[in-house]
Enzyme design. Structure first.
Site, PDB file in Angstrom:
ATOM      1  N   CYS A   1      85.027 108.000  74.051  1.00  0.00           N
ATOM      2  CA  CYS A   1      85.605 108.317  74.505  1.00  0.00           C
ATOM      3  C   CYS A   1      87.323 108.397  73.683  1.00  0.00           C
ATOM      4  CB  CYS A   1      86.428 107.064  75.549  1.00  0.00           C
ATOM      5  SG  CYS A   1      85.001 106.711  77.134  1.00  0.00           S
TER       6      CYS A   1
ATOM      7  N   THR B   1      89.677 109.676  76.601  1.00  0.00           N
ATOM      8  CA  THR B   1      90.682 109.635  77.408  1.00  0.00           C
ATOM      9  C   THR B   1      91.863 108.984  77.207  1.00  0.00           C
ATOM     10  OG1 THR B   1      89.027 110.137  78.620  1.00  0.00           O
ATOM     11  CG2 THR B   1      90.835 109.204  79.655  1.00  0.00           C
TER      12      THR B   1
HETATM   13  P1  XMP Z   1      80.113 102.332  75.640  1.00  0.00           P
HETATM   14  O1  XMP Z   1      81.456 102.196  75.074  1.00  0.00           O
HETATM   15  O2  XMP Z   1      78.690 101.643  75.995  1.00  0.00           O
HETATM   16  O3  XMP Z   1      80.647 103.113  76.627  1.00  0.00           O
HETATM   17  O4  XMP Z   1      79.732 103.533  74.814  1.00  0.00           O
HETATM   18  C1  XMP Z   1      79.648 104.106  77.892  1.00  0.00           C
HETATM   19  C2  XMP Z   1      80.592 105.062  78.892  1.00  0.00           C
HETATM   20  O5  XMP Z   1      81.256 105.775  78.646  1.00  0.00           O
HETATM   21  C3  XMP Z   1      81.942 106.534  79.585  1.00  0.00           C
HETATM   22  N1  XMP Z   1      81.947 107.853  78.980  1.00  0.00           N
HETATM   23  C4  XMP Z   1      83.228 108.943  78.685  1.00  0.00           C
HETATM   24  N2  XMP Z   1      84.398 108.132  78.636  1.00  0.00           N
HETATM   25  N3  XMP Z   1      84.836 110.512  77.894  1.00  0.00           N
HETATM   26  C5  XMP Z   1      85.690 109.275  78.309  1.00  0.00           C
HETATM   27  O6  XMP Z   1      86.412 108.978  78.771  1.00  0.00           O
HETATM   28  C6  XMP Z   1      83.123 111.205  77.549  1.00  0.00           C
HETATM   29  O7  XMP Z   1      83.324 112.556  76.884  1.00  0.00           O
HETATM   30  C7  XMP Z   1      82.864 109.545  77.945  1.00  0.00           C
HETATM   31  N4  XMP Z   1      81.000 110.128  78.230  1.00  0.00           N
HETATM   32  C8  XMP Z   1      81.011 108.990  79.066  1.00  0.00           C
HETATM   33  C9  XMP Z   1      81.183 106.636  80.239  1.00  0.00           C
HETATM   34  O8  XMP Z   1      81.348 105.726  81.325  1.00  0.00           O
HETATM   35  C10 XMP Z   1      79.844 105.518  79.617  1.00  0.00           C
HETATM   36  O9  XMP Z   1      78.695 104.703  80.810  1.00  0.00           O
END
Ligand code: XMP
Length: 337
Positions: free
Chosen positions: A180, A182
């Site tokens: 992420c 964000t």
């Molecule tokens: P982990 O830490 O387990 O997190 O790899 C998985 C979760 O990350 C979220 N996700 C994103 N959040 N930008 C974000 O801010 C992204 O591009 C992104 N892609 C996935 C999502 O909730 C996932 O389950």
């Protein structure tokens, strides 16, 4: 501004008196809705480097569930749901707010889907609630057993709005994920452990379940997320790099065997608003090995709290805050690995 909020590394689970004599006596089953029960509280994330049919099949056979991601076409998702159903596996599928054509939802429910996930980066938004209300009305009339999961949120007020709109389960996490960007690119988010505690408490009060999604790096983090009140965890990075995750194994510049991992809002996926990173993670072998490590860690954590099941763990577990200095005690140290 409110009090300082915390994340996984800020706490440890306090060891307590326990009458759990064998970790094998600890029950890891959990409920996402009246009709959807999992044998283990682990869900593979709806990401295109984590969960397609192969991962969903394995996760279901291991007692958890996988959510098919939205970069698969409607037809591809439907075909996988049907195959999962034929193989007596649980099928979860992500559906976009722009895909709420009744024909698609009808085909998914007729295909035997168990959980529909409506999640966007910022779930606490009018268009998401409208999508949830519409979907809930449809499911109530046509497929009442399907669990409706909504997200992502990170505050108690958002949980209330999600529940008012009709979800059975809320997904919690704004910006903690391994891929992420964000928080870096927007400055928005809530430290994940505090977000889980606040959202899970509100969800529990309102009679719905809660999934902790993002930022979980170790079996110990899984235990902390469940101790904080989550009914299940969603994992991306921890399950990426396994045999069952989409993508090939390759060798990185340092000669390590790796597989790709990227955020669903990364430029590689085609997002205009880039809030996801793109890279790789170590190759990890079969997902069953990762899941076994998590199950063992969680069972053990629950036994340290004297909890025989997840609701007892919610009630009995307690966190202690740790200093930065104490962090160096965690993990192997002074030992050459
Ligand atoms: P982990 O830490 O387990 O997190 O790899 C998985 C979760 O990350 C979220 N996700 C994103 N959040 N930008 C974000 O801010 C992204 O591009 C992104 N892609 C996935 C999502 O909730 C996932 O389950």
């Amino acid at each position: 501004m409110k009090e300082e909020l915390i994340s996984f590394n800020d706490v440890l689970i306090k060891p307590k008196y326990s009458n759990v004599t064998s970790r094998k006596d600890v029950d890891l089953s959990t409920r996402l809705s009246g009709k959807l029960k999992l044998d283990i509280p682990i869900i593979a994330a709806n990401m295109d480097t984590v969960c397609e049919e192969e991962m969903a099949t394995s996760m279901s056979k291991l007692g958890g569930m996988g959510i098919l991601h939205r970069n698969l076409s409607i037809g591809e998702r439907l075909q996988s749901i049907r195959i999962l159903n034929i193989n007596s596996c649980l099928a979860g599928v992500a559906i976009g707010v722009n895909e709420l054509d009744k024909r698609y939802i009808t085909s998914f429910t007729q295909g035997g889907v168990n959980a529909l996930v409506i999640d966007v980066a910022h779930g606490d938004a009018l268009h998401v609630y409208n999508a949830i209300i519409e979907t809930k009305c449809f499911l109530e009339r046509n497929a009442p057993d399907v669990c409706l999961i909504g997200g992502n949120v990170a505050t108690g007020e958002a949980v209330e709005r999600m529940v008012d709109a009709g979800v059975d389960c809320v997904k919690v996490g704004i910006g903690p994920g391994a891929a992420c960007l964000t928080r870096i690119n927007t400055g928005v988010g809530v430290p994940q452990l505090s977000a889980i505690m606040e959202c899970a408490a509100r969800a529990d009060h309102l009679g719905v379940s809660c999934i902790a999604d993002g930022g979980i790096k170790t079996p110990g983090d899984v235990a902390k997320a469940i101790a904080a009140g989550a009914d299940a965890v969603m994992l991306g990075g921890m399950l990426a790099g396994t045999d069952e995750a989409p993508g090939d194994i390759y060798t990185d510049g340092n000669g390590r065997r790796v597989k790709g991992y990227r955020g669903m809002a990364s430029s590689g996926v085609g997002s205009d608003y880039v809030e996801g990173a793109e890279g790789h993670v170590d190759y990890k072998g079969p997902v069953a090995d990762v899941v076994t490590g998590i199950k063992n860690g969680l069972r053990s954590a629950m036994s340290y709290s004297g909890a025989f099941n997840i609701s007892e763990f919610h009630a009995k577990s307690e966190f202690v805050r740790v200093s930065n200095a104490s962090l160096s005690e965690n993990g192997a140290h002074g030992t050459i690995l």
